[in-house]
Design an enzyme around this catalytic site. Sequence first.
Site, mmCIF file in Angstrom:
data_model
loop_
_atom_site.group_PDB
_atom_site.id
_atom_site.type_symbol
_atom_site.label_atom_id
_atom_site.label_comp_id
_atom_site.label_asym_id
_atom_site.label_seq_id
_atom_site.Cartn_x
_atom_site.Cartn_y
_atom_site.Cartn_z
ATOM 1 N N GLY A 1 4.196 6.835 -4.317
ATOM 2 C CA GLY A 1 2.960 6.687 -3.571
ATOM 3 C C GLY A 1 2.576 5.225 -3.461
ATOM 4 O O GLY A 1 3.063 4.379 -4.217
ATOM 5 N N CYS A 2 1.693 4.924 -2.529
ATOM 6 C CA CYS A 2 1.317 3.523 -2.316
ATOM 7 C C CYS A 2 0.613 2.946 -3.535
ATOM 8 O O CYS A 2 1.089 1.968 -4.141
ATOM 9 C CB CYS A 2 0.471 3.380 -1.056
ATOM 10 S SG CYS A 2 -0.997 4.436 -0.994
#
EC number: 1.2.1.38
Length: 309
Positions: A116-117
């Site tokens: 995920g970012c």
Amino acid sequence: MTLPLVFIDGDQGTTGLQIHARLQGRQDLRLLTLPEAERKDPARRSEAINSADIALLCLPDDAARDAVATIRNPAVRVIDASSAHRTAPGWVYGLPELDQHQAERIAASSRISNPGCYPTGAIALLNPLVKAGLLPADYPLSIHAISGYSGGGRAAVERHEQPAEGYLPTLQLYGLELAHKHVPEIQQHAGLSARPLFVPGYGAYRQGIVLSIPLQLRLLPGVTAQQLQACLEQHYQGARHVQVLPLHQQGPAPALDPQALNDSNDLRLALYANPEHGQVLLTAVFDNLGKGASGAAVQNLDLLLAGLR
């Protein structure tokens, strides 16, 4: 020799479009995309996935699980950009810089879950420190991060870039129920035994993340800012896409620009210390659409392609 066939499932979303753009002009692969009329046809999508050497899934979580369930061809290798499989058994976490062997694990795997970012920055800062014993796994961590509005996906981009929408806040915090879906991912891959407190937000700019984690040295007996700095420098020595800036502990510090690394696949880590007060701030800056999404996916794709040669 036939070039590897790469299928992007969900290539009209924010991440899919970015991956598609990054792969344009590549001479070492063939890119398969579906016409608009076929993108929502389950049979056609299943056929495309099963015909590919590598499938890149840029889908909502449930759709990603459904896509994986349709795979009958054991030779198909998957990079899932959703959060559906980031803590799932049997999936390799797609952060090549996690340790010295992670890139090899990715290259040898048939199931890779793209990070995920926000977790990319948090895990990059925390994992080496926990492994080195400088940060206890049960330390009461607070993680704060601001992303560009593209982190909210295509719908958020359209809301911010269509003037007719009217007022939109310059900054908004969310996840205030303290149950953001990225927390289990951060906890597992950073090696934490205690759940961290995570508060994300969106700013009124398109892309880029600044993430920060405060530490109180009084809770870390015998640990210094210099030791934390040295640990990160050693861990990322030679890492192509990770920069560790020099430790800052005196004089004015420059402001952090969340957009400084936009359109790159780089991650910049920096520590800011105040010796007088015994406080340290761990920080990360990177592009939520780059190292936080499409750039990381292409980096993992390149590891798989290298293994096919």
